[in-house]
Design a protein around this motif. Structure first.
Motif, PDB file in Angstrom:
ATOM      1  N   LYS A 290       0.857  -1.186   0.000  1.00 27.30           N
ATOM      2  CA  LYS A 290       0.000   0.000   0.000  1.00 27.30           C
ATOM      3  C   LYS A 290       0.893   1.236   0.000  1.00 27.30           C
ATOM      4  O   LYS A 290       1.723   1.412   0.887  1.00 27.30           O
TER       5      LYS A 290
ATOM      6  N   HIS B  47       0.425   5.230  -0.044  1.00 24.67           N
ATOM      7  CA  HIS B  47      -0.557   6.297   0.123  1.00 24.67           C
ATOM      8  C   HIS B  47      -0.278   7.456  -0.830  1.00 24.67           C
ATOM      9  O   HIS B  47       0.868   7.852  -1.022  1.00 24.67           O
ATOM     10  N   VAL B  48      -1.353   8.000  -1.399  1.00 28.85           N
ATOM     11  CA  VAL B  48      -1.237   9.189  -2.239  1.00 28.85           C
ATOM     12  C   VAL B  48      -1.174  10.408  -1.332  1.00 28.85           C
ATOM     13  O   VAL B  48      -1.561  10.342  -0.156  1.00 28.85           O
TER      14      VAL B  48
ATOM     15  N   CYS C 205      -4.218  11.400   0.750  1.00 23.70           N
ATOM     16  CA  CYS C 205      -4.713  10.440   1.739  1.00 23.70           C
ATOM     17  C   CYS C 205      -4.402  10.940   3.151  1.00 23.70           C
ATOM     18  O   CYS C 205      -3.291  11.415   3.418  1.00 23.70           O
TER      19      CYS C 205
ATOM     20  N   CYS D 196      -6.006   3.782  -1.307  1.00 27.07           N
ATOM     21  CA  CYS D 196      -4.749   4.025  -2.022  1.00 27.07           C
ATOM     22  C   CYS D 196      -4.320   2.767  -2.769  1.00 27.07           C
ATOM     23  O   CYS D 196      -4.634   1.647  -2.360  1.00 27.07           O
TER      24      CYS D 196
END
Length: 196
Positions: A80, A82-83, A86, A100
């Motif tokens: 994972k 994260h953008v 987020c 994400c």
């Protein structure tokens, strides 16, 4: 009727009775985990080139194609990332799930490129034309590492090499005869022994 030597006699090279090369074939060695993975990765990359639109010959492959391949692999990732928008961006342990994307972890991509770089040369490629060693690929991997570190809140620090400890020796000369003021003992200058 003559007896035929069944090969039960084992030679001893220490005693000097080695009859030469043996014709008994041993089963082929099982490739290591690394070698097996390298072969799988190489075959996967060749299949990617074959399915490329239009199909791409290995001799025409560049660093840009390698980066395109790495981005293609992201769809199979399990990490994972994260953008920036987020709320869990930069958190190592987010408290709840988010939407994400899953991507290939930087370490996996770095190891993959190392295996493909070796496989390219083992399969007849010249080191100076190795697309896996292209500057663009190194820059891309560095950017992936930095962006994933920020997004996941994990600092990637380069491991420092451990230096071998230096050994200091002191030479002590002890005289065999006694002098009037006690035993004669002279200490030489310390010398540093450098390990080989």
């Amino acid at each position: 009727m003559e007896s035929v030597d069944s090969g039960s006699h084992r030679s001893d090279p220490v005693k000097g009775d080695d009859p030469g090369p043996s014709f008994v074939s041993s089963p082929p060695a099982t490739p290591s985990r690394y070698e097996s993975q390298k072969r799988r990765d190489w075959n996967t990359f060749l299949q990617y080139l074959k399915n490329h639109k239009p199909p791409l010959a290995l001799s025409r492959c560049s660093g840009a194609h390698v980066i395109e391949f790495l981005k293609y692999l992201d769809q199979f990732g399990k990490t994972k990332v994260h953008v920036a928008a987020c709320p869990y961006f930069g958190h190592q342990q987010p408290p709840s799930p988010c939407s994400c994307p899953l991507k290939q972890a930087w370490g996996s991509l770095d190891a993959l490129i190392g295996r493909l770089r070796a496989a390219y040369e083992e399969n007849g490629g010249r080191p100076d034309s190795n697309p896996f060693a292209a500057r663009a690929v190194r820059i891309y991997l560095r950017e992936v590492r930095e962006s994933q570190a920020k997004a996941r809140g994990i600092p990637y620090e380069k491991k420092k090499r451990k230096r071998p400890p230096t050994v200091t020796t002191v030479r002590v000369d002890v005289a065999s005869s006694r002098q009037s003021d006690g035993d004669a003992c002279t200490v030489g200058a310390p010398s540093v022994a450098v390990p080989p």
